[in-house]
Design an enzyme around this catalytic site. Sequence first.
Site, PDB file in Angstrom:
ATOM      1  N   ASN A 160      59.856 -11.577  28.001  1.00 17.53           N
ATOM      2  CA  ASN A 160      60.256 -12.444  26.886  1.00 17.53           C
ATOM      3  C   ASN A 160      61.397 -11.725  26.189  1.00 17.53           C
ATOM      4  OD1 ASN A 160      57.961 -13.847  27.556  1.00 17.53           O
ATOM      5  ND2 ASN A 160      56.948 -13.627  25.575  1.00 17.53           N
ATOM      6  N   HIS A 197      47.607 -16.086  23.569  1.00 15.60           N
ATOM      7  CA  HIS A 197      48.883 -16.060  22.837  1.00 15.60           C
ATOM      8  C   HIS A 197      48.546 -16.032  21.339  1.00 15.60           C
ATOM      9  CE1 HIS A 197      53.381 -17.292  23.127  1.00 15.60           C
ATOM     10  NE2 HIS A 197      53.143 -17.014  21.844  1.00 15.60           N
ATOM     11  N   GLU A 246      60.147 -16.097  28.539  1.00  9.32           N
ATOM     12  CA  GLU A 246      60.662 -16.696  27.296  1.00  9.32           C
ATOM     13  C   GLU A 246      62.084 -16.226  27.083  1.00  9.32           C
ATOM     14  OE1 GLU A 246      58.511 -16.065  23.623  1.00  9.32           O
ATOM     15  OE2 GLU A 246      56.599 -16.525  24.581  1.00  9.32           O
ATOM     16  N   ARG A 300      54.822 -23.459  30.878  1.00  5.45           N
ATOM     17  CA  ARG A 300      54.018 -22.325  30.439  1.00  5.45           C
ATOM     18  C   ARG A 300      53.402 -22.687  29.093  1.00  5.45           C
ATOM     19  NH1 ARG A 300      55.697 -17.186  27.424  1.00  5.45           N
ATOM     20  NH2 ARG A 300      53.619 -16.334  27.246  1.00  5.45           N
ATOM     21  N   TYR A 333      64.891 -11.985  23.588  1.00  5.90           N
ATOM     22  CA  TYR A 333      65.678 -12.764  22.628  1.00  5.90           C
ATOM     23  C   TYR A 333      66.930 -12.037  22.162  1.00  5.90           C
ATOM     24  CZ  TYR A 333      61.770 -15.928  22.467  1.00  5.90           C
ATOM     25  OH  TYR A 333      60.800 -16.821  22.833  1.00  5.90           O
ATOM     26  N   GLU A 361      52.942 -10.955  24.787  1.00  9.10           N
ATOM     27  CA  GLU A 361      53.524  -9.991  23.854  1.00  9.10           C
ATOM     28  C   GLU A 361      52.493  -9.105  23.172  1.00  9.10           C
ATOM     29  OE1 GLU A 361      56.246 -12.043  21.253  1.00  9.10           O
ATOM     30  OE2 GLU A 361      57.424 -12.832  22.916  1.00  9.10           O
TER      31      GLU A 361
HETATM   32  O1  IFM Z   1      57.648 -18.277  18.921  1.00  5.14           O
HETATM   33  C1  IFM Z   1      57.599 -17.009  19.474  1.00  5.14           C
HETATM   34  C2  IFM Z   1      56.574 -16.956  20.589  1.00  5.14           C
HETATM   35  O2  IFM Z   1      55.318 -17.330  20.164  1.00  5.14           O
HETATM   36  C3  IFM Z   1      56.499 -15.549  21.142  1.00  5.14           C
HETATM   37  N1  IFM Z   1      57.787 -15.057  21.476  1.00  5.14           N
HETATM   38  C4  IFM Z   1      58.839 -15.176  20.512  1.00  5.14           C
HETATM   39  C5  IFM Z   1      58.934 -16.612  20.028  1.00  5.14           C
HETATM   40  C6  IFM Z   1      60.061 -16.732  18.993  1.00  5.14           C
HETATM   41  O3  IFM Z   1      59.790 -15.927  17.902  1.00  5.14           O
END
Ligand code: IFM
Length: 454
Positions: free
Chosen positions: A294, A122, A353, A78, A296, A167
């Site tokens: 995405n 992006h 992500e 990606r 985290y 995002e």
């Molecule tokens: O690096 C970023 C990415 O560009 C978008 N999602 C979160 C990642 C980590 O912060």
Amino acid sequence: MLRPARFPQGFVWGSATSAYQVEGAPQADGKTPSIWDRFAHTPGKVVDGSTGDVACDQYHRYPEDIVLMRELGLRAYRFSLSWPRVIPDADGAVNAAGLAHYDRLVDALLEAGIAPYPTLFHWDLPAWMQDAGGWADRSIIGRFGEYADAVVRRLGDRIGTWLVLNEPHILTWLGHETGAHAPGLADRELALRVGHVVNLAHAEGVRAVRAAAPEALVGSAWNMESAYPATDDPTDAAAAERHHARVNAWFLDPLVKGAYPEAYLDMDAALAAMDVRPGDMDAMRTSFDLIGINMYSRAVIAHDAADPISGLRRLPGSGPRTSIGWEVWPGSLHRIIRRVDADYGHPAILVTENGCSDPTGPGPDGLVHDDDRTRYLEEHLGQVARALDDGADVRGYFAWSLLDNFEWAEGYRQRFGIVWVDFEGDLRRVAKDSARRLAGIIAGAPLEYDDTLA
Ligand code: IFM
């Protein structure tokens, strides 16, 4: 209880990057500046004063990176296209040399048996578009459609899945409310208006892809975090729901359900501030073939009357933290997948992500023993397997990121790569232990998940 993690045949194993974070070559082949070129070159905006001028130099080194991906058994990549490489000026002329780069990248990936998953946008908005009003000006809707059309016409014969935006929440709020990201504006009312235009442009991008590549699958990558109420109190539960609406659903519900979710205490005031015009909600309605998540971390949310707009406050969670300060809470990946599955009618889902920052570099043996990241990947992949066992239609997982790269306002201080990059030296790449473990899991090495995680 611990259970074996199983991934179906055809599960897409990939890694992800984005243009400004890895490409470098800011003026190659006719490219003009993006808002991130400008922002990073403005003193004080990036913590270590760095820029994406060189980054990982993937613009030139992509053949080497493809060899690496292949060695690791990754079957999908990606990446994003840089809009100002493709359309460098406000006259809208397509830059053949800029597009040719992505043409070569796609061909090289396919030759290596790696499926390209391009993201159209992006965050690296052309500077000329910002000068014309950026995301606050409705002219961007048509301009984004033209850009999408040019890209998809050129590459569409070789692409199975398009991701339109990365995002939208982050580009709207960090770019226009907090100012931590380009274009660095800090105006809440403006951010509300911008979010609405982003949604309109998003739908236009989807339409452009569908028109130029009717056979392809279309999705986007939405940043999402499960909202956990701080206590059992119903007011905390309601606040967590508003957080979910503002972060996870605001840039998805209007497009697929035709309405904004209840994210604010006074929704009428919010909608009025957003400049929603007659016909907008119909124009926004579209459909996605897959939803990219995405993810985290999670959000622990409490009711807070001191915030008259959202009525909530974020609390620190009890989990360990990565070097960027984000809480590690693997169960939240399972939880957000289940929520998306339930709320959007059992859609196809890609984890577009997932990953963590971990500063570990090469040790005396020359290898990178990034144990924290390895554990993070194992635990999160396990929770993907748990969601699969629960019946969610998860089609793939993309580790963020293939390479250590330019982490936006954090510069090069935060390393998210499964491959280490020598930014102080010759940009050499070293696959980290986490990359090797991921390669093992892709090849079928055993992995277990905990089905009790909250
Ligand atoms: O690096 C970023 C990415 O560009 C978008 N999602 C979160 C990642 C980590 O912060």
